[in-house]
Design an enzyme around this catalytic site. Structure first.
Site, PDB file in Angstrom:
ATOM      1  N   CYS A 154      -1.875  -3.274   0.330  1.00  0.00           N
ATOM      2  CA  CYS A 154      -0.738  -2.750   1.068  1.00  0.00           C
ATOM      3  C   CYS A 154       0.460  -2.465   0.166  1.00  0.00           C
ATOM      4  O   CYS A 154       0.448  -2.738  -1.037  1.00  0.00           O
ATOM      5  CB  CYS A 154      -0.279  -3.665   2.202  1.00  0.00           C
ATOM      6  SG  CYS A 154      -1.625  -4.194   3.275  1.00  0.00           S
ATOM      7  N   ARG A 194      -0.301  -0.375   5.330  1.00  0.00           N
ATOM      8  CA  ARG A 194      -1.461  -1.269   5.268  1.00  0.00           C
ATOM      9  C   ARG A 194      -2.721  -0.600   4.745  1.00  0.00           C
ATOM     10  O   ARG A 194      -3.066   0.515   5.160  1.00  0.00           O
ATOM     11  CB  ARG A 194      -1.754  -1.827   6.664  1.00  0.00           C
ATOM     12  CG  ARG A 194      -2.858  -2.890   6.645  1.00  0.00           C
ATOM     13  CD  ARG A 194      -3.196  -3.394   8.013  1.00  0.00           C
ATOM     14  NE  ARG A 194      -4.159  -4.496   7.921  1.00  0.00           N
ATOM     15  CZ  ARG A 194      -4.944  -4.880   8.906  1.00  0.00           C
ATOM     16  NH1 ARG A 194      -4.888  -4.259  10.075  1.00  0.00           N
ATOM     17  NH2 ARG A 194      -5.796  -5.873   8.735  1.00  0.00           N
ATOM     18  N   LEU A 195      -3.386  -1.295   3.836  1.00  0.00           N
ATOM     19  CA  LEU A 195      -4.764  -1.015   3.456  1.00  0.00           C
ATOM     20  C   LEU A 195      -5.581  -2.153   4.057  1.00  0.00           C
ATOM     21  O   LEU A 195      -5.505  -3.290   3.603  1.00  0.00           O
ATOM     22  CB  LEU A 195      -4.925  -0.981   1.937  1.00  0.00           C
ATOM     23  CG  LEU A 195      -6.359  -0.806   1.414  1.00  0.00           C
ATOM     24  CD1 LEU A 195      -6.922   0.543   1.822  1.00  0.00           C
ATOM     25  CD2 LEU A 195      -6.401  -0.955  -0.106  1.00  0.00           C
ATOM     26  N   GLY A 201      -1.181  -7.981  -0.591  1.00  0.00           N
ATOM     27  CA  GLY A 201      -2.068  -8.746  -1.456  1.00  0.00           C
ATOM     28  C   GLY A 201      -3.161  -9.466  -0.703  1.00  0.00           C
ATOM     29  O   GLY A 201      -3.496  -9.122   0.430  1.00  0.00           O
ATOM     30  N   GLU A 202      -3.708 -10.474  -1.357  1.00  0.00           N
ATOM     31  CA  GLU A 202      -4.778 -11.286  -0.784  1.00  0.00           C
ATOM     32  C   GLU A 202      -4.523 -12.752  -1.120  1.00  0.00           C
ATOM     33  O   GLU A 202      -4.156 -13.079  -2.254  1.00  0.00           O
ATOM     34  CB  GLU A 202      -6.146 -10.886  -1.343  1.00  0.00           C
ATOM     35  CG  GLU A 202      -6.525  -9.435  -1.150  1.00  0.00           C
ATOM     36  CD  GLU A 202      -6.816  -9.066   0.292  1.00  0.00           C
ATOM     37  OE1 GLU A 202      -6.932  -9.986   1.130  1.00  0.00           O
ATOM     38  OE2 GLU A 202      -6.924  -7.860   0.581  1.00  0.00           O
ATOM     39  N   ASP A 255      -5.520 -13.260   6.508  1.00  0.00           N
ATOM     40  CA  ASP A 255      -4.668 -14.165   5.741  1.00  0.00           C
ATOM     41  C   ASP A 255      -3.183 -13.971   6.023  1.00  0.00           C
ATOM     42  O   ASP A 255      -2.378 -14.852   5.714  1.00  0.00           O
ATOM     43  CB  ASP A 255      -4.948 -14.025   4.241  1.00  0.00           C
ATOM     44  CG  ASP A 255      -4.813 -12.595   3.740  1.00  0.00           C
ATOM     45  OD1 ASP A 255      -4.612 -11.676   4.552  1.00  0.00           O
ATOM     46  OD2 ASP A 255      -4.933 -12.388   2.518  1.00  0.00           O
ATOM     47  N   SER A 284     -12.474  -6.783 -11.162  1.00  0.00           N
ATOM     48  CA  SER A 284     -12.275  -6.343 -12.541  1.00  0.00           C
ATOM     49  C   SER A 284     -12.310  -7.523 -13.502  1.00  0.00           C
ATOM     50  O   SER A 284     -12.010  -8.663 -13.129  1.00  0.00           O
ATOM     51  CB  SER A 284     -10.929  -5.621 -12.646  1.00  0.00           C
ATOM     52  OG  SER A 284     -10.515  -5.479 -13.987  1.00  0.00           O
ATOM     53  N   GLY A 285     -12.621  -7.244 -14.765  1.00  0.00           N
ATOM     54  CA  GLY A 285     -12.606  -8.272 -15.803  1.00  0.00           C
ATOM     55  C   GLY A 285     -11.293  -8.370 -16.547  1.00  0.00           C
ATOM     56  O   GLY A 285     -11.211  -9.069 -17.571  1.00  0.00           O
TER      57      GLY A 285
END
Length: 605
Positions: free
Chosen positions: A2, A48-49, A74-75, A98, A369-370
């Site tokens: 988002c 929002r995503l 975020g998450e 969340d 991702s790394g």
């Protein structure tokens, strides 16, 4: 994921249409929904995503009776555990995501809630009872958050463009802002635009009628490491398994970014242990025939990515990019629109990353991702270069490494003298060193490697995280970064350097923790950076653009350039270079001009 935006004014209520315009600038970050909440002195906006609980968790989210409103980006990966704890405290939930957990956590623990969150986030909470706004950013700064104090409040947003959409903010940049653009160091809290600031990773910013205050809720600490090597390797593996498992939670298609390097391969292999995984890699059309080893890339990524995909059984896709795409005006415009600033380093890597993410977004909404493993485990060459380690500056800006981040050759000599980049860099370096936590009794090598690791985790990785965030969110793709989990960062930061490199190689500790998951080719592979195009046609297109730029007299970047040098540079034959970073100089001049035109920036020197 988002995008968030907001406006607090304790004298005059925010204007709805302006607040809506600020929020609209975040549309790419949140293409699925939008929301705006206004009451009294505050306006909170949200784009929002939808990743978790798509049907619910709309924002801004209000707990009207308790007196708090949240806009959140975020998450939070431990939201299920927090939900159970909050339920035991008597809280009741309407949604599955969340967001409501974060809101309820604030209501339960006040500003102490930030320390309970595990994740990547940038958020704002308006407390209607106290009439105060709280801005909070995650510990490693994975998600961005900017603010601009005003005489009677504050403006804030996930990106500078949200703040710049408010007409009270001038689009001005001074000498320090230019130094931030031109040097490969990201100073905490600096935001380039005059009057604007960025919430520091691990920081809370509180805005009340009486003014603005800041507090760090998290910093790296020096703690004695007491476990032996086998126990340390086992602990790293245990943490990684838990982190990746948490970050696989999503209600939308998820994938991994797979370069064939140790870091992304480890994440992909761990993810594959939980079920079928899609993976994506990037390469350039014709690179198989054209690839030539250079100073930092001994081999192409493609064969190694295929090895990993076959070994762990992912559904793998190679995204091939062409020169025409990389240099296309629409792509470069999209990159600049996403960054708000001229990309001063890595040249074609910005458009290539944008194009990679755009292609991935057609099939997935979330990617793992790394990123950040090199900073944490000591993967870069400057960690192992004695001259770079001895130098009294940021090790990636010493003579052996700076060529990768150069690009100032075309700037006007008088401008460079006025900016005094060496002096600015030295000041920032000593500020950073003063922050490094110390452990009594460390020898000189251990002390210096702790310093270098700290510098990489606080001044270098932020540039990569910003690039990843802007290019992914420009297409509505959420990229998660397992190696930024603060539990792993805290633990590995305190592992002695001798143990991190116990077999004499870079990232020995990480390699040992995951080698049983990976093909031998990847376990033994030397660190290779993100790929860059070797097609001379790309440089040819940019040289032609530079020649056209200086042929006129109205380009706003011209006063900042050494025009004689620019003309000589533009007239060279492709491939006729005197230094490895000449292409970076070319890119910087073009990006600077595009930025000055598009954003209408006034440079104050």
């Amino acid at each position: 994921m988002c995008g968030i935006a907001g406006w607090v004014d304790f004298e005059r209520p925010p204007v709805r249409e302006t607040a809506r315009a600020m929020t609209a600038t975040m549309a790419c970050r949140g293409p699925d929904d939008e929301g705006l909440w206004l009451a009294g002195p505050v306006a909170l906006g949200h784009r929002r995503l939808a990743v978790i609980d798509p049907a619910g968790s709309t924002q801004p989210m209000a707990a009207e009776r308790e007196g708090a409103v949240l806009t959140f980006c975020g998450e939070v990966y431990n939201f299920r555990e927090l939900r159970a704890e909050l339920t035991a405290h008597g809280h009741r939930f309407r949604t599955r995501g969340d967001t409501e957990v974060v809101l309820r956590a604030y209501l339960q623990w006040g500003e102490g809630f930030a320390e309970r969150l595990n994740g990547m986030f940038a958020l704002a909470v308006w407390d209607t009872r106290k009439e105060e706004l709280l801005l909070v950013r995650d510990r490693m700064g994975v998600k961005p958050l900017y603010y601009h104090p005003t005489p009677h409040g504050v403006l804030f947003g996930s990106e500078p463009k949200a703040i710049l959409a408010n007409p009270v903010v001038p689009r001005r940049v001074g000498a320090e802002g230019l130094c931030e653009i031109l040097d490969m160091v990201k100073t905490p809290e600096a935001a380039v635009f005059t009057g604007m600031a960025e919430v520091r990773p691990g920081q809370l910013v509180r805005i009340r009628r009486g003014g603005l205050t800041k507090r760090r809720y998290w910093t790296l600490e020096a703690v004695e490491h007491t476990e032996d090597r086998p126990a340390t390797i086992a602990r790293v593996r245990e943490l990684l398994e838990d982190i990746v498992a948490r970050q696989l939670v999503a209600d939308v298609p998820l994938c991994t970014l797979l370069s064939g390097g140790l870091d992304s391969s480890a994440v992909t292999a761990l993810a594959a242990g939980h079920g079928p995984v899609r993976s994506f890699s990037v390469d350039f059309a014709g690179s198989a025939e054209r690839f030539a080893p250079d100073a930092v890339r001994a081999e192409s990524d493609a064969p190694f990515a295929r090895d990993v995909a076959g070994h762990v059984g992912t559904e793998h896709t190679e995204i091939l990019l062409g020169t025409g795409e990389l240099a296309h005006p629409s792509v470069r415009a999209a990159v600049l629109g996403a960054t708000d600033l001229p990309p001063a380093f890595w040249g074609d890597m910005w458009p290539s990353l944008y194009l990679l993410f755009r292609a991935i977004r057609e099939r997935s909404t979330v990617a793992l991702s790394g990123e950040s493993a090199d900073e944490l485990f000591g993967g870069y060459r400057w960690f192992h270069n004695p001259a770079a380690l001895r130098a009294p500056t940021f090790p990636w800006l010493t003579s052996g490494s700076a060529r990768y981040f150069g690009g100032l050759a075309l700037l006007d000599t008088g401008l460079r003298e006025k900016l005094d980049l060496p002096g600015y860099r030295a000041a920032r370096y000593h500020e950073a060193l003063a922050e490094v936590p110390r452990l009594p009794g460390e020898d000189d090598v251990a002390r210096r490697m702790r310093e270098v690791t700290y510098l990489n985790l606080t001044r270098f990785v932020q540039t990569l995280l910003d690039r990843k965030d802007r290019m992914s969110m420009a297409v509505g793709l959420e990229v998660r970064v397992p190696f930024c989990d603060h539990r792993l960062v805290e633990y590995v930061f305190n592992v002695p350097w001798a143990m991190k490199t116990f077999d004499g190689r870079e990232k020995s500790l990480l390699r040992a923790a995951v080698e049983d998951l990976l093909p031998r080719s990847v376990v033994e592979r030397v660190k290779t950076p993100y790929p860059a195009t070797q097609d001379p046609g790309y440089e040819r297109v940019l040289r032609a653009e530079l020649a056209e730029l200086v042929s006129g007299h109205d380009a706003p970047v011209l006063p900042l350039l050494d025009l004689d040098r620019v003309r000589r540079f533009a007239s060279r034959a492709v491939g006729e270079v005197s230094r490895p970073y000449d292409r970076g100089s070319l890119e910087l001049a073009l990006w600077l001009n595009d930025w000055l035109v598009r954003w209408g920036v006034t440079v104050d020197l």
